[in-house]
Design an enzyme around this catalytic site. Structure first.
Site, PDB file in Angstrom:
ATOM      1  N   ILE A  14      40.254  26.305  33.173  1.00 40.79           N
ATOM      2  CA  ILE A  14      39.474  26.959  35.028  1.00 40.79           C
ATOM      3  C   ILE A  14      40.349  27.230  34.351  1.00 40.79           C
ATOM      4  O   ILE A  14      41.837  27.616  35.157  1.00 40.79           O
ATOM      5  CB  ILE A  14      39.670  25.598  36.220  1.00 40.79           C
ATOM      6  N   HIS A  15      39.946  28.579  34.639  1.00 41.44           N
ATOM      7  CA  HIS A  15      40.611  30.346  34.577  1.00 41.44           C
ATOM      8  C   HIS A  15      40.202  30.864  36.291  1.00 41.44           C
ATOM      9  O   HIS A  15      39.591  30.162  36.860  1.00 41.44           O
ATOM     10  CB  HIS A  15      40.867  31.166  33.948  1.00 41.44           C
ATOM     11  N   ALA A  16      40.995  32.329  36.281  1.00 39.31           N
ATOM     12  CA  ALA A  16      40.501  32.612  38.141  1.00 39.31           C
ATOM     13  C   ALA A  16      39.367  32.459  38.459  1.00 39.31           C
ATOM     14  O   ALA A  16      39.072  32.294  39.212  1.00 39.31           O
ATOM     15  CB  ALA A  16      41.419  34.152  37.665  1.00 39.31           C
ATOM     16  N   ALA A  19      37.139  29.706  38.653  1.00 35.56           N
ATOM     17  CA  ALA A  19      38.438  29.218  40.087  1.00 35.56           C
ATOM     18  C   ALA A  19      37.713  29.247  41.176  1.00 35.56           C
ATOM     19  O   ALA A  19      37.158  28.026  41.934  1.00 35.56           O
ATOM     20  CB  ALA A  19      39.512  29.129  39.623  1.00 35.56           C
TER      21      ALA A  19
END
Length: 85
Positions: A14-16, A19
């Site tokens: 779950i990266h930027a 997210a």
């Protein structure tokens, strides 16, 4: 309360970008929505909390929705996870 578990399959976890998309999806619902890993539980409607989970590929995340539209929220978020994470 409605909940489901999901194992992250995205290589980056779950990266930027996902997210932010996840928070945007969660904010569509009136229900309280929590994301939990083995180490931490956060509000799914806050970008900083979601990012602080540090969920990586292979991590299991539990999504819990509680409120008037909890079934719809859980279904929409489960579809989001399958499509994006």
């Amino acid at each position: 309360m409605t909940e489901f578990k999901y194992v992250i399959t995205d290589e980056l976890g779950i990266h930027a970008r996902p997210a932010g998309m996840l928070v945007k999806e969660a904010k569509k619902f009136a229900s309280t929505i929590k994301l939990a890993t083995a180490a931490k539980t956060v509000d799914a409607k806050g970008i900083m909390g979601v990012m602080s989970l540090g969920a990586k590929k292979g991590d299991e995340v539990t999504v819990k929705a509680d409120g008037a539209d909890e079934a719809d929220a859980a279904a929409a978020l489960e579809a989001f996870f399958k499509a994006n994470l």
